[in-house]
Design an enzyme around this catalytic site. Structure first.
Site, PDB file in Angstrom:
ATOM      1  N   CYS A 172       0.836  -1.199   0.000  1.00  0.00           N
ATOM      2  CA  CYS A 172       0.000   0.000   0.000  1.00  0.00           C
ATOM      3  C   CYS A 172       0.869   1.248   0.000  1.00  0.00           C
ATOM      4  CB  CYS A 172      -0.936   0.007   1.212  1.00  0.00           C
ATOM      5  SG  CYS A 172      -0.056   0.121   2.786  1.00  0.00           S
TER       6      CYS A 172
ATOM      7  N   CYS B  64       3.280   1.607   2.877  1.00  0.00           N
ATOM      8  CA  CYS B  64       4.535   0.875   2.701  1.00  0.00           C
ATOM      9  C   CYS B  64       5.509   1.683   1.854  1.00  0.00           C
ATOM     10  CB  CYS B  64       4.268  -0.478   2.026  1.00  0.00           C
ATOM     11  SG  CYS B  64       3.188  -1.579   2.963  1.00  0.00           S
TER      12      CYS B  64
ATOM     13  N   ASP C  66       7.909  43.043   1.579  1.00  0.00           N
ATOM     14  CA  ASP C  66       9.001  43.942   1.249  1.00  0.00           C
ATOM     15  C   ASP C  66       8.534  44.800   0.075  1.00  0.00           C
ATOM     16  OD1 ASP C  66      11.702  44.962   1.092  1.00  0.00           O
ATOM     17  OD2 ASP C  66      11.940  43.703  -0.679  1.00  0.00           O
TER      18      ASP C  66
ATOM     19  N   ASP D 156      11.946  39.377  -1.934  1.00  0.00           N
ATOM     20  CA  ASP D 156      12.634  38.884  -3.130  1.00  0.00           C
ATOM     21  C   ASP D 156      13.822  38.024  -2.775  1.00  0.00           C
ATOM     22  OD1 ASP D 156      14.491  40.684  -2.266  1.00  0.00           O
ATOM     23  OD2 ASP D 156      14.251  42.091  -3.933  1.00  0.00           O
TER      24      ASP D 156
ATOM     25  N   ASP E 134      16.537  39.897   2.127  1.00  0.00           N
ATOM     26  CA  ASP E 134      15.493  39.577   3.090  1.00  0.00           C
ATOM     27  C   ASP E 134      15.721  38.258   3.810  1.00  0.00           C
ATOM     28  OD1 ASP E 134      14.105  41.899   2.376  1.00  0.00           O
ATOM     29  OD2 ASP E 134      13.184  40.892   0.675  1.00  0.00           O
TER      30      ASP E 134
END
Length: 788
Positions: free
Chosen positions: A29, A32, A451, A659, A663
């Site tokens: 399954c 597993c 930002d 960006d 940051d």
């Protein structure tokens, strides 16, 4: 004239593909698959693991420079209770054979089960001796060949002191089968349960077959990504001759040719030509991107129209496509903290079910009158159950029903199935989610911090105006000094000054002793001035210049005017004297106001945190729709992280959108870091979510999808617990036959995975504040005080 094309044998020398393929036994399954994947990922040097339930295979890709230790892989799999062996490429089975996967179980089980059902239910042969012996023979075939998978899986787990769903299936079907064998051989008489034993194996195999088919759909995005990069490329030599070579033979600096319709084999930079390139599979952007000389192209994208010559900049595991594949695969195989609940329950669930089954069997076998009385009492509100005749038969069959209906597999799949489907749906939209924990965090965010430069704005400021405030300095001379200071800096504002000066045709002054004040500006020594002596020149934020002793009064009107126009005003000074001011305007992204509005309608508070001056920040925020009291200006990068922490101390769950260039601290500090990026930057480690487009429209979509995924996890866990808490007592009380239990068990797995797959069709819905999550409460006043 078409260039000459020579073909090279695909077996040409080049870096070998460091991949090990294993045949894995004992998997039945999706749970597993998860255990095998996690076991293989613990081996040092493993970079990527792909496990196929249908083909019972695992493909392991090793990190560059690491040794391919197949023995360590096999040991890791065996320690989890499964078997493994290395298979060669030419003998690899892709799971499509007639008797592969669960097909053998279905080919043997379905005809036998149907025949036995017809015999018992349609023709009433159940008590005839000849039919009982025929049932014994037919059910024995199913038990031997169809039950082998479950017995192997159960034995593998038993060897390492564990138990799983295979344990319950093996015990349940064996109980029904061997009781019937004993009753047949001893002449005990009565109804035999060979049909039930065969139906148990068949119905659960059918459920697992559906599960494997659905799981293939769940991992479709990852499979498509793995197939994107072509195997061959057209390498161009110094004479212009094109040679077909394996992609693995390419090196950084090689030149390749792309014709219309070609799929780009590796990352590179365009040298010649122009074309539209379809990058939708990487970025989710449906409109082809125009590529000309100097532009970057990425492996797996499609050259749609023109001819291109490209210099290779990255190969193999360093390409953007490889990083994206790793991110998707990492997300799909990660474990969310909520999953620990399901894992803890599953680890003790099987022993508890075995105890309940034994107790129920003994109850029906030793105290049948009491059991029948309780059964009859509940039957008044439920439905009439058909308890087997005879205390011994009732005990065995009720115990088998309890063992069969219990399904720890559904609990184990509840979280990983949703994470896989959610990460796939996100990847199709150009959203890369780091792991399941990131999904969880995204689902509980209460505040979003933006930002400014490169996030809410386009990130490419342009020179709008410049003015000199020293009479003997012309505008051109002032800009020449500014260009000399700016040319060494990679800051977007410095680059804008350098571009603007070139466009203005101003000369560039020579600057010595150049240095950069991080987050504030640049400075250096100007060799000669009007007095013939060198001086210190500075260019940067007005606040920094003022702190350096520069008098800013001459440029007050200029600064006020352009700041109110949403321009960033920086100053140029010599020693303590203001030489001039420069206005740089960075246009707000067209979709920013709609993004802020969508987030606010989801009940999220939006903030603008920037290092720019207050008037410019306020003007940008007004255009975006961010409240004035949610704007924080002149905040240095490290202070952004402090502000995030400040909100967190007030109980906020903070997402920071940046960006990723300056940051990093804020992205790390935030509960959820969202990097607005390009495909070439997706390896960034600071963010939890990376948007492969530079636009921010995907921010509300990523948060909405994360909430939908978290909601799906909760639904799956509820269903798994509800199913078992209801099904086990019903089976113990005799209201569920083994056949019905087997069908319910198989359905439970399919329900969990099918519910997760609904995420592939998820679409952004925008709730109003009244209908949706509601507007978040106001921020305490002490949070809104500006940072110092």
């Amino acid at each position: 004239m078409e260039p000459t094309v020579a073909k090279r044998n695909s077996e040409a020398a080049g870096p070998p593909r460091v991949t090990t393929d294993l045949s894995v036994t004992g998997m039945t399954c999706g749970n597993c698959v998860r255990h095998v994947t996690e076991a293989l990922q613990t081996v040092p040097g493993v970079r990527m693991v792909t496990v196929s339930l249908d083909g019972h295979q695992a493909s392991v890709r090793w990190s560059p420079g690491s040794s391919a230790d197949a023995g360590a892989l096999i040991r890791a799999v065996e320690e989890e209770g499964y078997g493994a062996r290395v298979i060669e490429a030419d003998t690899r089975d892709h799971g499509q054979g007639v008797l592969s996967g669960w097909r053998l179980n279905l080919l043997t089980g379905v005809p036998v089960t149907l025949a036995l059902m017809l015999g018992e239910w349609a023709f009433g042969w159940g008590l005839r001796p000849w039919f009982q012996w025929a049932s014994f023979a037919l059910a024995g075939v199913v038990q031997t060949f169809g039950g082998a998978k479950f017995y192997v899986g159960a034995w593998g787990k038993l060897r390492v002191g564990e138990s799983n769903m295979d344990t319950l299936v093996s015990l349940g079907s064996s109980t029904a089968f061997f009781y019937s064998v004993w009753a047949l051989l001893s002449g005990h008489g009565g109804h035999l349960y060979f049909m039930e034993a065969a139906a148990i194996i068949t119905l659960i195999s059918l459920g697992h077959w559906f599960e494997s088919r659905v799981s293939v759909r769940a991992s479709q995005t990852l499979r498509q990504l793995l197939q994107l990069a072509p195997e061959l490329a057209r390498q161009v030599d110094a004479a212009g001759v094109e040679t077909e070579v394996p992609v693995s033979a390419l090196a950084v600096g090689d030149v390749i040719a792309l014709r219309p319709g070609d799929r780009v084999p590796t990352d590179g930079r365009v040298l010649e030509g122009g074309s539209a390139v379809d990058e939708s599979m990487l970025t989710g952007e449906s409109i082809p991107a125009q590529k000309n000389a100097g532009d970057e192209v990425y492996a797996g994208t499609v050259n749609a129209s023109g001819r291109l010559r490209v210099r290779v900049t990255a190969t193999g595991e360093e390409t953007a496509l490889a990083h994206i594949i790793q991110a998707v695969q990492r997300a799909q195989t990660s474990r969310a903290s909520i999953q620990r609940l399901g894992d803890r329950v599953s680890s003790i669930f099987v022993p508890i079910v075995v105890v309940v089954a034994v107790a129920a069997g003994l109850w029906w076998g030793l105290a049948p009158a009491a059991a029948a009385k309780v059964h009859g009492f509940f039957g008044n509100w439920l439905w009439p159950g058909q308890v087997p005749v005879g205390t011994l038969a009732a005990g065995f069959i009720v115990a088998a029903a309890v063992l069969i209906i219990a399904c720890p597999c559904a609990m184990g799949l509840a979280t990983p199935a949703a994470i896989m489907a959610g990460s796939n749906a996100a990847a199709k939209r150009g959203i890369l989610i780091r792991d399941g924990v990131a999904l969880e965090k995204a689902g509980v965010v209460t505040a979003v911090l933006f930002d400014k430069t490169g996030t809410l704005t386009a990130g490419r400021p342009e020179l709008a105006e410049a003015a000199s405030f020293r009479p003997e300095w012309t505008r051109a001379r002032m800009l020449a000094v500014a260009a000399g200071l700016a040319r060494h800096s990679t800051h977007p504002l410095s680059q804008a000054v350098a571009r603007g000066v070139v466009a203005d045709s101003s000369a560039e002054a020579d600057i010595s002793s150049w240095e950069e004040a991080h987050g504030s500006g640049v400075q250096g020594t100007l060799p000669l001035t009007d007095g013939g002596r060198p001086g210190r020149a500075r260019m940067g934020s007005l606040k920094w210049l003022a702190q350096s002793g520069v008098a800013l009064e001459p440029g007050a009107d200029f600064a006020t005017h352009w700041s109110e126009q949403a321009a960033t005003v920086i100053g140029l000074a010599w020693e303590s004297e203001l030489l001039g001011l420069i206005a740089l305007r960075d246009a707000i992204k067209p979709g920013a106001p709609a993004v802020v509005r969508q987030l606010q309608n989801q009940g999220l508070r939006c903030y603008l945190v920037t290092g720019d001056n207050p008037k410019t920040a306020a003007a940008v925020a007004a255009q975006a729709g961010i409240p004035a009291d949610h704007v924080f200006a002149e905040v240095r990068p490290e202070k952004k992280a402090e502000f995030v922490e400040r909100l967190q101390r007030q109980g906020e769950r903070v997402a920071f959108v940046g960006d990723g260039i300056n940051d990093g601290p804020a992205l790390q500090q935030a509960d959820l870091g969202i990097a607005v990026s390009r495909a070439s930057d997706i390896a960034r480690e600071a963010a939890d979510i990376v948007l492969l487009k530079s636009e921010i429209e995907a921010v509300p979509e990523s948060l909405g999808l994360a909430r939908a995924t978290l909601r799906t996890i909760h639904q799956n866990l509820f269903w798994a617990f509800f199913y078992n808490s209801l099904g086990v007592p019903l089976a113990a009380l005799g209201f569920m036959s083994p056949i019905l239990c087997a069908a319910a068990m198989g359905i439970s797995d399919v329900v969990v995975i099918g519910n997760a797959l609904r995420l592939n069709r998820w679409k952004m819905r925008l709730p109003t504040p009244a209908q949706g999550l509601g507007r978040a409460p106001a921020v305490p006043e002490k949070i809104l005080q500006p940072l110092e």
